[in-house]
Design a protein around this motif. Structure first.
Motif, mmCIF file in Angstrom:
data_model
loop_
_atom_site.group_PDB
_atom_site.id
_atom_site.type_symbol
_atom_site.label_atom_id
_atom_site.label_comp_id
_atom_site.label_asym_id
_atom_site.label_seq_id
_atom_site.Cartn_x
_atom_site.Cartn_y
_atom_site.Cartn_z
ATOM 1 N N LEU A 116 2.005 6.566 -3.147
ATOM 2 C CA LEU A 116 1.110 5.855 -3.807
ATOM 3 C C LEU A 116 -0.268 5.677 -3.019
ATOM 4 N N GLY A 117 -1.374 5.663 -3.755
ATOM 5 C CA GLY A 117 -2.678 5.328 -2.971
ATOM 6 C C GLY A 117 -3.494 4.565 -4.126
ATOM 7 N N ILE A 118 -4.675 4.205 -3.726
ATOM 8 C CA ILE A 118 -5.561 3.401 -4.681
ATOM 9 C C ILE A 118 -7.141 4.108 -4.414
ATOM 10 N N ILE A 119 -7.956 3.978 -5.599
ATOM 11 C CA ILE A 119 -9.413 4.523 -5.717
ATOM 12 C C ILE A 119 -10.119 3.492 -6.356
ATOM 13 N N PRO A 120 -11.494 3.387 -5.942
ATOM 14 C CA PRO A 120 -12.338 2.107 -6.697
ATOM 15 C C PRO A 120 -12.298 2.438 -8.209
ATOM 16 N N SER A 121 -12.196 1.417 -8.830
ATOM 17 C CA SER A 121 -12.262 1.653 -10.476
ATOM 18 C C SER A 121 -13.795 1.903 -11.098
ATOM 19 N N GLY A 122 -14.740 1.793 -10.087
ATOM 20 C CA GLY A 122 -15.928 2.048 -10.414
ATOM 21 C C GLY A 122 -17.218 1.333 -9.589
ATOM 22 N N ARG A 123 -18.272 1.240 -10.059
ATOM 23 C CA ARG A 123 -19.186 0.298 -9.488
ATOM 24 C C ARG A 123 -19.020 -1.060 -9.560
ATOM 25 N N LEU A 124 -20.109 -1.805 -9.106
ATOM 26 C CA LEU A 124 -19.786 -3.405 -9.144
ATOM 27 C C LEU A 124 -19.591 -3.813 -10.505
ATOM 28 N N GLY A 125 -20.538 -3.222 -11.480
ATOM 29 C CA GLY A 125 -20.243 -3.881 -12.900
ATOM 30 C C GLY A 125 -18.965 -3.613 -13.312
ATOM 31 N N MET A 126 -18.433 -2.363 -13.087
ATOM 32 C CA MET A 126 -16.987 -2.143 -13.470
ATOM 33 C C MET A 126 -15.826 -2.934 -12.971
ATOM 34 N N CYS A 127 -16.108 -3.120 -11.764
ATOM 35 C CA CYS A 127 -15.295 -3.839 -10.845
ATOM 36 C C CYS A 127 -15.048 -5.371 -11.352
ATOM 37 N N CYS A 145 -10.839 -4.050 -9.315
ATOM 38 C CA CYS A 145 -11.695 -3.317 -8.388
ATOM 39 C C CYS A 145 -10.977 -1.667 -8.024
ATOM 40 N N PHE A 146 -9.850 -1.681 -8.332
ATOM 41 C CA PHE A 146 -8.951 -0.430 -7.748
ATOM 42 C C PHE A 146 -8.104 0.194 -9.066
ATOM 43 N N ASN A 147 -7.852 1.313 -9.116
ATOM 44 C CA ASN A 147 -6.924 1.994 -9.899
ATOM 45 C C ASN A 147 -6.009 2.542 -9.057
ATOM 46 N N THR A 148 -4.891 2.665 -9.554
ATOM 47 C CA THR A 148 -3.452 3.238 -8.944
ATOM 48 C C THR A 148 -3.643 4.654 -8.852
ATOM 49 N N THR A 149 -3.458 5.455 -7.549
ATOM 50 C CA THR A 149 -3.263 6.658 -7.643
ATOM 51 C C THR A 149 -1.682 7.226 -7.171
ATOM 52 N N LEU A 150 -1.365 8.423 -7.944
ATOM 53 C CA LEU A 150 0.082 9.040 -7.618
ATOM 54 C C LEU A 150 -0.194 10.251 -7.471
ATOM 55 N N THR A 151 0.404 10.933 -6.096
ATOM 56 C CA THR A 151 0.178 12.074 -6.066
ATOM 57 C C THR A 151 1.822 12.844 -5.554
ATOM 58 N N GLY A 152 1.730 14.099 -6.075
ATOM 59 C CA GLY A 152 3.079 14.624 -6.131
ATOM 60 C C GLY A 152 3.216 15.259 -4.654
ATOM 61 N N PRO A 153 4.498 15.823 -4.655
ATOM 62 C CA PRO A 153 5.624 16.123 -5.958
ATOM 63 C C PRO A 153 6.483 15.104 -6.102
ATOM 64 N N GLY A 154 6.833 15.289 -7.587
ATOM 65 C CA GLY A 154 7.793 14.186 -7.868
ATOM 66 C C GLY A 154 7.317 13.667 -9.463
ATOM 67 N N LYS A 155 8.552 13.067 -9.840
ATOM 68 C CA LYS A 155 8.221 12.583 -11.336
ATOM 69 C C LYS A 155 7.710 11.171 -11.348
ATOM 70 N N VAL A 156 7.052 10.740 -12.457
ATOM 71 C CA VAL A 156 6.399 9.471 -12.554
ATOM 72 C C VAL A 156 6.725 9.123 -13.926
ATOM 73 N N TRP A 157 7.038 7.729 -14.040
ATOM 74 C CA TRP A 157 7.158 7.270 -15.515
ATOM 75 C C TRP A 157 6.300 6.038 -15.933
ATOM 76 N N LEU A 158 5.646 6.043 -17.049
ATOM 77 C CA LEU A 158 4.332 5.215 -17.439
ATOM 78 C C LEU A 158 4.835 4.489 -18.644
ATOM 79 N N GLN A 159 4.355 3.070 -18.795
ATOM 80 C CA GLN A 159 4.681 2.392 -20.156
ATOM 81 C C GLN A 159 3.260 1.788 -20.490
ATOM 82 N N SER A 160 3.237 1.724 -21.850
ATOM 83 C CA SER A 160 1.945 1.465 -22.390
ATOM 84 C C SER A 160 1.856 -0.245 -22.437
ATOM 85 N N MET A 161 3.167 -0.704 -22.735
ATOM 86 C CA MET A 161 2.975 -2.411 -22.695
ATOM 87 C C MET A 161 3.959 -2.874 -21.748
#
Length: 322
Positions: free
Chosen positions: A241-252, A259-275
């Protein structure tokens, strides 16, 4: 218009359905962009029967699903609070207070609480001589994802999940927590300091609840994806699990993603949900608030009172979740 006695039968040839969904329920053909994300596509009717430790179980429905399982004589079915729907009349229900000892000791109770679950487990037991049955459903609008250890994921492995994601379990499954000691990820990755940890053996099945459309991706070694932290349902403990900036000041400030998006780095399976539940709750709350304002302007009487009550309930529940 068709009368009640008339029926419409739609025949689908085997060629039209063959290969659409694999054995785990993931559509292996609907990925025209070759993004690697597989769509979890539950059947609109009862799925094929599975067997775990003598319990035969199926999942019914397309959304807001129902898990039905048989319970052999002398066996029990463990579920989380608020998931019960129906059961055989000879079945009995009891609670196990993990903070007061229980099978896993007092430590299990604190581990469950830190992982986002109740310290109370509901045990549905079959003391009779006949085979019983139970029906479970998520306590919010959601789909049920069966995770079979040894099939869906490796045996004796662990999953890191959002708190409150697990609904029920069969066999060798342990619900606890893991600590994220990284300052950046525990504060900004959306999973918190104490994350729910689910561990299972060869005979274990964890029934997870997730809202909206479910996507699953098998990350290769050193493969990274950036996601919204609230969209993560669970991932194997081999995923970093990690993070990266979501963008510049206006985007944040004004992009709505923080301010940040989540990063997932393999190996391994991940599950996401839309709601996820909080997102769904906020959307309903906004609608209720707008309806309440309109009702006040129109002097809707009893309707105004009902809308105000619903709005207060949703606001209070959102505060508790946050």
């Amino acid at each position: 218009m068709l009368s009640e006695e008339q029926e419409i039968e739609i025949e689908v040839s085997p060629d039209e359905t063959e290969g659409l969904v694999d054995v785990d329920g993931y559509d292996t053909t609907v990925d025209p962009l070759e993004s690697g994300f597989l769509w979890y596509k539950p059947s609109r009717t009862v799925t094929e029967q599975r067997n775990t430790g003598g319990h035969k179980w199926t999942i019914s429905g397309h959304d807001m699903q129902v898990l039905t399982s048989t319970v052999p004589p002398g066996h029990e079915f463990m579920t989380e609070t608020g998931s019960f729907m129906y059961m055989h009349p000879q079945m009995t229900s009891e609670v196990e207070l993990t903070l007061c000892g229980g099978k896993g000791g007092c430590g299990e109770g604190w581990s469950r609480i830190c992982g986002g679950e109740s310290c109370t487990k509901v045990m549905l037991r079959n003391p009779g001589s006949e085979e019983g049955y139970v029906g479970m459903t998520p306590n919010f609008p959601a789909k049920i994802i069966p995770v079979e250890f040894g099939v869906t994921v490796s045996p004796n492995s662990s999953l890191i999940a959002q708190g409150g994601s697990i609904m029920s379990q069969l066999g060798d499954v342990t619900v606890g927590c893991s600590l994220d000691c990284g300052f950046a990820t525990c504060c900004c990755a959306g999973m918190g300091l104490c994350r729910q940890k689910i561990t299972g053996g060869n005979s274990g099945v964890a029934f997870m609840a997730a809202g909206g459309t479910i996507l699953q991706r098998d990350l290769q070694a050193n493969e990274t994806i950036a996601v919204d932290g609230g969209s993560v349902v669970m991932f194997e403990d081999s995923v970093q699990l990690g993070i990266i900036p979501s963008g510049r000041l206006g985007m944040c400030c004004f992009g709505g993603e923080g301010c940040f998006n989540t990063t997932l780095t393999g190996p391994g399976k991940v599950w996401l949900q839309s709601m996820n539940f909080l997102k769904f709750q906020n959307a309903v709350r906004q609608t209720v608030m707008e309806d309440r304002q309109g009702a006040d302007e129109d002097d809707g009487g009893g309707e105004t009172i009902m809308v105000e009550i619903m709005g207060e309930i949703l606001v209070d529940e959102t505060i508790m979740v946050e």
